[in-house]
Design a protein around this motif. Sequence first.
Motif, PDB file in Angstrom:
ATOM      1  N   GLY A   1       0.791  -1.225   0.000  1.00 36.92           N
ATOM      2  CA  GLY A   1       0.000   0.000   0.000  1.00 36.92           C
ATOM      3  C   GLY A   1       0.822   1.274   0.000  1.00 36.92           C
ATOM      4  O   GLY A   1       0.461   2.249   0.650  1.00 36.92           O
ATOM      5  N   LYS A   2       1.952   1.276  -0.745  1.00 38.70           N
ATOM      6  CA  LYS A   2       2.761   2.502  -0.827  1.00 38.70           C
ATOM      7  C   LYS A   2       1.885   3.625  -1.369  1.00 38.70           C
ATOM      8  O   LYS A   2       1.188   3.463  -2.347  1.00 38.70           O
ATOM      9  CB  LYS A   2       3.973   2.291  -1.729  1.00 38.70           C
ATOM     10  CG  LYS A   2       4.828   3.530  -1.847  1.00 38.70           C
ATOM     11  CD  LYS A   2       6.244   3.203  -2.183  1.00 38.70           C
ATOM     12  CE  LYS A   2       7.079   4.425  -2.484  1.00 38.70           C
ATOM     13  NZ  LYS A   2       7.222   5.375  -1.464  1.00 38.70           N
ATOM     14  N   LYS A   3       1.901   4.769  -0.692  1.00 42.87           N
ATOM     15  CA  LYS A   3       1.000   5.868  -1.012  1.00 42.87           C
ATOM     16  C   LYS A   3       1.673   6.924  -1.895  1.00 42.87           C
ATOM     17  O   LYS A   3       2.825   7.280  -1.684  1.00 42.87           O
ATOM     18  CB  LYS A   3       0.497   6.517   0.265  1.00 42.87           C
ATOM     19  CG  LYS A   3      -0.225   5.529   1.161  1.00 42.87           C
ATOM     20  CD  LYS A   3      -1.498   6.074   1.693  1.00 42.87           C
ATOM     21  CE  LYS A   3      -2.257   5.158   2.608  1.00 42.87           C
ATOM     22  NZ  LYS A   3      -2.358   3.809   2.299  1.00 42.87           N
ATOM     23  N   TYR A   4       0.885   7.402  -2.866  1.00 40.35           N
ATOM     24  CA  TYR A   4       1.321   8.453  -3.776  1.00 40.35           C
ATOM     25  C   TYR A   4       0.257   9.542  -3.798  1.00 40.35           C
ATOM     26  O   TYR A   4      -0.881   9.282  -4.212  1.00 40.35           O
ATOM     27  CB  TYR A   4       1.511   7.907  -5.200  1.00 40.35           C
ATOM     28  CG  TYR A   4       2.530   6.804  -5.276  1.00 40.35           C
ATOM     29  CD1 TYR A   4       3.874   7.082  -5.475  1.00 40.35           C
ATOM     30  CD2 TYR A   4       2.144   5.468  -5.139  1.00 40.35           C
ATOM     31  CE1 TYR A   4       4.815   6.063  -5.537  1.00 40.35           C
ATOM     32  CE2 TYR A   4       3.076   4.448  -5.203  1.00 40.35           C
ATOM     33  CZ  TYR A   4       4.408   4.755  -5.400  1.00 40.35           C
ATOM     34  OH  TYR A   4       5.334   3.744  -5.458  1.00 40.35           O
ATOM     35  N   PRO A   5       0.597  10.763  -3.355  1.00 43.10           N
ATOM     36  CA  PRO A   5      -0.361  11.874  -3.447  1.00 43.10           C
ATOM     37  C   PRO A   5      -0.343  12.427  -4.870  1.00 43.10           C
ATOM     38  O   PRO A   5       0.684  12.900  -5.342  1.00 43.10           O
ATOM     39  CB  PRO A   5       0.177  12.890  -2.439  1.00 43.10           C
ATOM     40  CG  PRO A   5       1.648  12.602  -2.362  1.00 43.10           C
ATOM     41  CD  PRO A   5       1.819  11.131  -2.654  1.00 43.10           C
ATOM     42  N   ILE A   6      -1.466  12.327  -5.553  1.00 40.07           N
ATOM     43  CA  ILE A   6      -1.533  12.712  -6.959  1.00 40.07           C
ATOM     44  C   ILE A   6      -2.403  13.959  -7.121  1.00 40.07           C
ATOM     45  O   ILE A   6      -3.595  13.936  -6.829  1.00 40.07           O
ATOM     46  CB  ILE A   6      -2.128  11.566  -7.814  1.00 40.07           C
ATOM     47  CG1 ILE A   6      -1.307  10.279  -7.665  1.00 40.07           C
ATOM     48  CG2 ILE A   6      -2.268  11.983  -9.269  1.00 40.07           C
ATOM     49  CD1 ILE A   6       0.110  10.349  -8.193  1.00 40.07           C
ATOM     50  N   ASN A   7      -1.796  15.040  -7.577  1.00 42.08           N
ATOM     51  CA  ASN A   7      -2.530  16.252  -7.944  1.00 42.08           C
ATOM     52  C   ASN A   7      -2.691  16.212  -9.460  1.00 42.08           C
ATOM     53  O   ASN A   7      -1.893  16.771 -10.197  1.00 42.08           O
ATOM     54  CB  ASN A   7      -1.766  17.516  -7.528  1.00 42.08           C
ATOM     55  CG  ASN A   7      -1.882  17.777  -6.051  1.00 42.08           C
ATOM     56  OD1 ASN A   7      -2.978  17.881  -5.524  1.00 42.08           O
ATOM     57  ND2 ASN A   7      -0.753  17.865  -5.375  1.00 42.08           N
ATOM     58  N   GLY A   8      -3.712  15.501  -9.900  1.00 45.31           N
ATOM     59  CA  GLY A   8      -3.888  15.294 -11.324  1.00 45.31           C
ATOM     60  C   GLY A   8      -5.018  16.118 -11.896  1.00 45.31           C
ATOM     61  O   GLY A   8      -5.544  17.025 -11.246  1.00 45.31           O
ATOM     62  N   LYS A   9      -5.351  15.775 -13.150  1.00 46.21           N
ATOM     63  CA  LYS A   9      -6.486  16.442 -13.776  1.00 46.21           C
ATOM     64  C   LYS A   9      -7.330  15.417 -14.507  1.00 46.21           C
ATOM     65  O   LYS A   9      -6.846  14.376 -14.951  1.00 46.21           O
ATOM     66  CB  LYS A   9      -6.042  17.564 -14.700  1.00 46.21           C
ATOM     67  CG  LYS A   9      -5.432  17.111 -15.995  1.00 46.21           C
ATOM     68  CD  LYS A   9      -5.146  18.309 -16.883  1.00 46.21           C
ATOM     69  CE  LYS A   9      -4.506  17.826 -18.177  1.00 46.21           C
ATOM     70  NZ  LYS A   9      -4.215  18.908 -19.079  1.00 46.21           N
ATOM     71  N   VAL A  10      -8.606  15.729 -14.625  1.00 45.42           N
ATOM     72  CA  VAL A  10      -9.560  14.835 -15.270  1.00 45.42           C
ATOM     73  C   VAL A  10      -9.334  14.864 -16.786  1.00 45.42           C
ATOM     74  O   VAL A  10      -9.351  15.932 -17.399  1.00 45.42           O
ATOM     75  CB  VAL A  10     -11.008  15.247 -14.939  1.00 45.42           C
ATOM     76  CG1 VAL A  10     -12.002  14.373 -15.693  1.00 45.42           C
ATOM     77  CG2 VAL A  10     -11.254  15.165 -13.435  1.00 45.42           C
ATOM     78  N   VAL A  11      -9.092  13.669 -17.360  1.00 51.72           N
ATOM     79  CA  VAL A  11      -8.889  13.558 -18.807  1.00 51.72           C
ATOM     80  C   VAL A  11      -9.880  12.580 -19.437  1.00 51.72           C
ATOM     81  O   VAL A  11      -9.846  12.348 -20.646  1.00 51.72           O
ATOM     82  CB  VAL A  11      -7.439  13.133 -19.154  1.00 51.72           C
ATOM     83  CG1 VAL A  11      -6.449  14.224 -18.758  1.00 51.72           C
ATOM     84  CG2 VAL A  11      -7.072  11.808 -18.505  1.00 51.72           C
ATOM     85  N   TRP A  12     -10.743  11.987 -18.617  1.00 55.64           N
ATOM     86  CA  TRP A  12     -11.716  11.013 -19.107  1.00 55.64           C
ATOM     87  C   TRP A  12     -12.917  11.078 -18.184  1.00 55.64           C
ATOM     88  O   TRP A  12     -12.760  11.113 -16.960  1.00 55.64           O
ATOM     89  CB  TRP A  12     -11.085   9.621 -19.058  1.00 55.64           C
ATOM     90  CG  TRP A  12     -11.958   8.487 -19.517  1.00 55.64           C
ATOM     91  CD1 TRP A  12     -12.934   7.863 -18.800  1.00 55.64           C
ATOM     92  CD2 TRP A  12     -11.928   7.839 -20.768  1.00 55.64           C
ATOM     93  NE1 TRP A  12     -13.503   6.866 -19.539  1.00 55.64           N
ATOM     94  CE2 TRP A  12     -12.895   6.826 -20.766  1.00 55.64           C
ATOM     95  CE3 TRP A  12     -11.168   8.017 -21.921  1.00 55.64           C
ATOM     96  CZ2 TRP A  12     -13.121   6.000 -21.847  1.00 55.64           C
ATOM     97  CZ3 TRP A  12     -11.391   7.181 -22.993  1.00 55.64           C
ATOM     98  CH2 TRP A  12     -12.361   6.185 -22.946  1.00 55.64           C
TER      99      TRP A  12
END
Length: 118
Positions: free
Chosen positions: A59-70
């Motif tokens: 369960g390695k955690k990654y904080p993702i500040n992404g954007k909606v592309v779908w």
Amino acid sequence: MSTKEANRPWMLSLALEDKNTAARLYMPFVKGGGVFVECNKPYELGDPVFVLLSVGEEGKKYPINGKVVWVCGPNARGDKPQGIGIQFPRDDSGESARLAIEQMVGKMQASMKKTATL
């Protein structure tokens, strides 16, 4: 804050604990990588979104500040789940998440006939 923004969760979470789940939800065709997150809140293309992504059995955690592309709405054809595809940012967290998922999935995804998005 608009009414629409108030209806969105401030944070989404996604756990890719096993190879099958990761292969089904990973979006390798998105530049820089991305994931599909099932949700029933309305989003639009380009919306910023924060996802706490955990990968692997540890369960390695990654904080993702992404954007909606779908965006896959409630009336999608076939049995596709409702939700959004999120593009990983071009930063250490996004790149680390992409590499972790690709290492976990390996060549499995190329042989899959069905994913959550395509």
